[in-house]
Design a protein around this motif. Structure first.
Motif, PDB file in Angstrom:
ATOM      1  N   ALA A 113      33.571  -9.133 -12.352  1.00 57.87           N
ATOM      2  CA  ALA A 113      34.802  -8.399 -12.189  1.00 57.87           C
ATOM      3  C   ALA A 113      35.445  -8.680 -13.904  1.00 57.87           C
ATOM      4  O   ALA A 113      35.071  -9.847 -14.589  1.00 57.87           O
ATOM      5  N   ALA A 114      36.285  -7.867 -14.384  1.00 57.82           N
ATOM      6  CA  ALA A 114      37.121  -8.085 -15.612  1.00 57.82           C
ATOM      7  C   ALA A 114      38.661  -7.938 -15.332  1.00 57.82           C
ATOM      8  O   ALA A 114      39.060  -7.924 -14.100  1.00 57.82           O
ATOM      9  N   ASP A 115      39.655  -8.126 -16.412  1.00 53.67           N
ATOM     10  CA  ASP A 115      40.763  -7.915 -16.228  1.00 53.67           C
ATOM     11  C   ASP A 115      41.348  -8.939 -15.302  1.00 53.67           C
ATOM     12  O   ASP A 115      42.535  -8.520 -14.457  1.00 53.67           O
ATOM     13  N   VAL A 116      41.073 -10.061 -15.325  1.00 50.16           N
ATOM     14  CA  VAL A 116      41.481 -11.253 -14.363  1.00 50.16           C
ATOM     15  C   VAL A 116      42.853 -11.424 -14.354  1.00 50.16           C
ATOM     16  O   VAL A 116      43.466 -11.574 -13.105  1.00 50.16           O
ATOM     17  N   ARG A 117      43.627 -11.608 -15.335  1.00 49.97           N
ATOM     18  CA  ARG A 117      45.164 -11.575 -15.468  1.00 49.97           C
ATOM     19  C   ARG A 117      45.735 -10.574 -14.763  1.00 49.97           C
ATOM     20  O   ARG A 117      46.695 -10.966 -13.752  1.00 49.97           O
ATOM     21  N   ALA A 118      45.609  -9.106 -14.891  1.00 49.90           N
ATOM     22  CA  ALA A 118      46.090  -8.031 -14.095  1.00 49.90           C
ATOM     23  C   ALA A 118      45.634  -8.139 -12.933  1.00 49.90           C
ATOM     24  O   ALA A 118      46.844  -8.077 -12.017  1.00 49.90           O
ATOM     25  N   ILE A 119      44.860  -8.437 -12.556  1.00 50.98           N
ATOM     26  CA  ILE A 119      44.201  -8.062 -10.959  1.00 50.98           C
ATOM     27  C   ILE A 119      44.918  -9.479 -10.166  1.00 50.98           C
ATOM     28  O   ILE A 119      45.367  -9.430  -9.103  1.00 50.98           O
ATOM     29  N   THR A 120      44.927 -10.806 -10.849  1.00 51.73           N
ATOM     30  CA  THR A 120      45.601 -11.918 -10.173  1.00 51.73           C
ATOM     31  C   THR A 120      47.410 -11.629 -10.232  1.00 51.73           C
ATOM     32  O   THR A 120      47.891 -11.900  -9.118  1.00 51.73           O
ATOM     33  N   GLY A 121      47.844 -10.951 -11.089  1.00 48.01           N
ATOM     34  CA  GLY A 121      49.187 -10.774 -11.105  1.00 48.01           C
ATOM     35  C   GLY A 121      49.522  -9.678 -10.043  1.00 48.01           C
ATOM     36  O   GLY A 121      50.429  -9.648  -9.442  1.00 48.01           O
ATOM     37  N   LEU A 122      48.697  -8.538  -9.767  1.00 51.29           N
ATOM     38  CA  LEU A 122      48.752  -7.799  -8.820  1.00 51.29           C
ATOM     39  C   LEU A 122      48.555  -8.361  -7.327  1.00 51.29           C
ATOM     40  O   LEU A 122      48.737  -7.711  -6.432  1.00 51.29           O
ATOM     41  N   GLY A 123      47.702  -9.546  -7.088  1.00 48.68           N
ATOM     42  CA  GLY A 123      47.425 -10.035  -5.860  1.00 48.68           C
ATOM     43  C   GLY A 123      46.417  -9.445  -5.239  1.00 48.68           C
ATOM     44  O   GLY A 123      46.514  -9.563  -3.923  1.00 48.68           O
ATOM     45  N   PHE A 124      45.551  -8.714  -5.586  1.00 49.91           N
ATOM     46  CA  PHE A 124      44.665  -7.953  -5.024  1.00 49.91           C
ATOM     47  C   PHE A 124      43.385  -8.678  -4.968  1.00 49.91           C
ATOM     48  O   PHE A 124      42.680  -9.262  -5.938  1.00 49.91           O
ATOM     49  N   PRO A 125      43.114  -8.855  -3.584  1.00 50.05           N
ATOM     50  CA  PRO A 125      41.829  -9.716  -3.397  1.00 50.05           C
ATOM     51  C   PRO A 125      40.573  -9.324  -3.917  1.00 50.05           C
ATOM     52  O   PRO A 125      40.034  -8.314  -3.625  1.00 50.05           O
ATOM     53  N   VAL A 126      39.858  -9.825  -4.762  1.00 47.13           N
ATOM     54  CA  VAL A 126      38.463  -9.919  -5.370  1.00 47.13           C
ATOM     55  C   VAL A 126      37.748 -10.930  -5.069  1.00 47.13           C
ATOM     56  O   VAL A 126      38.162 -11.900  -5.668  1.00 47.13           O
ATOM     57  N   TYR A 127      36.390 -10.793  -4.893  1.00 48.56           N
ATOM     58  CA  TYR A 127      35.370 -11.990  -4.982  1.00 48.56           C
ATOM     59  C   TYR A 127      34.245 -11.315  -5.600  1.00 48.56           C
ATOM     60  O   TYR A 127      33.773 -10.235  -5.563  1.00 48.56           O
ATOM     61  N   SER A 128      33.719 -12.231  -6.575  1.00 44.72           N
ATOM     62  CA  SER A 128      32.582 -11.765  -7.318  1.00 44.72           C
ATOM     63  C   SER A 128      31.697 -12.964  -7.744  1.00 44.72           C
ATOM     64  O   SER A 128      32.010 -14.026  -7.286  1.00 44.72           O
ATOM     65  N   LYS A 129      30.803 -12.355  -8.428  1.00 46.84           N
ATOM     66  CA  LYS A 129      29.510 -13.637  -9.003  1.00 46.84           C
ATOM     67  C   LYS A 129      30.164 -14.224 -10.083  1.00 46.84           C
ATOM     68  O   LYS A 129      30.064 -15.680 -10.317  1.00 46.84           O
ATOM     69  N   GLY A 130      31.123 -13.672 -11.089  1.00 49.80           N
ATOM     70  CA  GLY A 130      31.696 -14.120 -12.115  1.00 49.80           C
ATOM     71  C   GLY A 130      32.743 -13.289 -12.723  1.00 49.80           C
ATOM     72  O   GLY A 130      33.139 -12.301 -12.134  1.00 49.80           O
ATOM     73  N   ILE A 131      33.083 -13.567 -14.158  1.00 49.12           N
ATOM     74  CA  ILE A 131      33.718 -12.817 -14.942  1.00 49.12           C
ATOM     75  C   ILE A 131      33.301 -12.355 -16.006  1.00 49.12           C
ATOM     76  O   ILE A 131      32.551 -13.286 -16.677  1.00 49.12           O
ATOM     77  N   SER A 132      33.503 -11.225 -16.628  1.00 50.37           N
ATOM     78  CA  SER A 132      32.615 -10.590 -17.767  1.00 50.37           C
ATOM     79  C   SER A 132      33.474  -9.479 -18.372  1.00 50.37           C
ATOM     80  O   SER A 132      34.103  -8.620 -17.886  1.00 50.37           O
ATOM     81  N   ALA A 133      33.574  -9.511 -19.689  1.00 54.46           N
ATOM     82  CA  ALA A 133      34.010  -8.434 -20.627  1.00 54.46           C
ATOM     83  C   ALA A 133      33.025  -7.359 -20.998  1.00 54.46           C
ATOM     84  O   ALA A 133      33.592  -6.518 -21.534  1.00 54.46           O
ATOM     85  N   LEU A 134      31.787  -7.506 -20.346  1.00 53.61           N
ATOM     86  CA  LEU A 134      30.912  -6.646 -20.710  1.00 53.61           C
ATOM     87  C   LEU A 134      30.937  -5.774 -19.577  1.00 53.61           C
ATOM     88  O   LEU A 134      30.945  -6.049 -18.332  1.00 53.61           O
ATOM     89  N   THR A 135      31.126  -4.343 -19.727  1.00 53.88           N
ATOM     90  CA  THR A 135      31.345  -3.411 -18.416  1.00 53.88           C
ATOM     91  C   THR A 135      30.378  -2.407 -18.176  1.00 53.88           C
ATOM     92  O   THR A 135      29.449  -2.214 -18.803  1.00 53.88           O
ATOM     93  N   THR A 136      30.271  -1.944 -16.887  1.00 54.79           N
ATOM     94  CA  THR A 136      29.424  -0.905 -16.662  1.00 54.79           C
ATOM     95  C   THR A 136      30.049   0.453 -17.196  1.00 54.79           C
ATOM     96  O   THR A 136      31.118   0.463 -17.702  1.00 54.79           O
ATOM     97  N   ARG A 137      29.459   1.712 -16.781  1.00 56.99           N
ATOM     98  CA  ARG A 137      29.797   2.845 -17.535  1.00 56.99           C
ATOM     99  C   ARG A 137      29.708   3.837 -16.333  1.00 56.99           C
ATOM    100  O   ARG A 137      29.141   3.694 -15.347  1.00 56.99           O
ATOM    101  N   THR A 138      30.343   5.092 -16.510  1.00 50.26           N
ATOM    102  CA  THR A 138      30.556   6.050 -15.575  1.00 50.26           C
ATOM    103  C   THR A 138      29.438   7.112 -15.972  1.00 50.26           C
ATOM    104  O   THR A 138      29.930   7.904 -16.965  1.00 50.26           O
TER     105      THR A 138
END
Length: 204
Positions: A113-138
């Motif tokens: 997952a990315a954008d940890v600070r924003a998601i944490t501030g929103l309090g939205f539950p996310v579980y992941s393998k880790g954190i990365s600034a490298l992202t997927t594409r559409t």
């Protein structure tokens, strides 16, 4: 090519009521199957409970998540199989806004997952393998929604019950959930009585 199957409502209101206060660590006393070993909460304290909507993405292309977001209903948990990609993040801030608007209960990602600070501030539950600034594409190449997947060593079917908190996540087949839940609830009630005997009450 995209394979999009109908959403499955496997979790009943009765199961949600039964599991509303049950901890995964209590479930771990009942069964060895269904624990997502390695799924880490993005923040603590955290709580996750809901009905699984499954997604499979082909590594770099996360278009299937967009298609899944068209199908989700309030209380659903998106469970995303990234086909072995543990380097890229397929979930971030703006997908979180969309999920909150649809009242999604939370997300589990076999990658990052990315954008940890924003998601944490929103309090939205996310579980992941880790954190990365490298992202997927559409890229709109391919993907699957509401098909059987495997994440963190556990096979997950659409409509499975997802139960998570600070200690991790369990996935339970709804056909087995009542029996496991009643045993877990009984154990927690006995533990609460023992706490009272010690004169201790867990903080909320």
């Amino acid at each position: 090519m995209f394979r999009i199957q109908p959403r499955v409502q496997g979790v009943t209101p009765e199961l949600l009521e039964l599991y509303k206060d049950i901890s995964p660590s209590t479930i771990g006393h009942m069964t060895d199957f269904g624990f997502l070993h390695g799924a880490q909460p993005l923040f603590r304290p955290i709580r996750l409970l809901g009905n699984a909507v499954t997604v499979r993405t082909p590594h770099i292309d996360s278009s299937a998540i967009t298609k899944a977001m068209e199908l989700v209903q309030p209380g659903d948990v998106l469970v995303i199989d990234m086909s072995g990609d543990e380097q890229r993040a397929c979930w971030g801030e703006f997908r979180t806004y969309a999920a909150i608007a649809k009242k999604v209960a939370g997300v589990i990602v076999s990658g990052c997952a990315a954008d940890v600070r924003a998601i944490t501030g929103l309090g939205f539950p996310v579980y992941s393998k880790g954190i990365s600034a490298l992202t997927t594409r559409t890229l709109k190449l391919e993907g699957e929604v509401n098909t059987p997947i495997s994440v963190f060593g556990v096979s997950i079917q659409p409509g499975d019950l997802i139960v998570g908190d600070d200690d991790g996540v369990f996935v339970i087949n709804p056909s087995e959930a009542t029996e496991i839940g009643l045993k877990a609830l009984e154990k927690q009630q006995k533990e609460e009585q023992r706490r009272k005997e010690y004169g201790y009450v867990l903080p909320i």
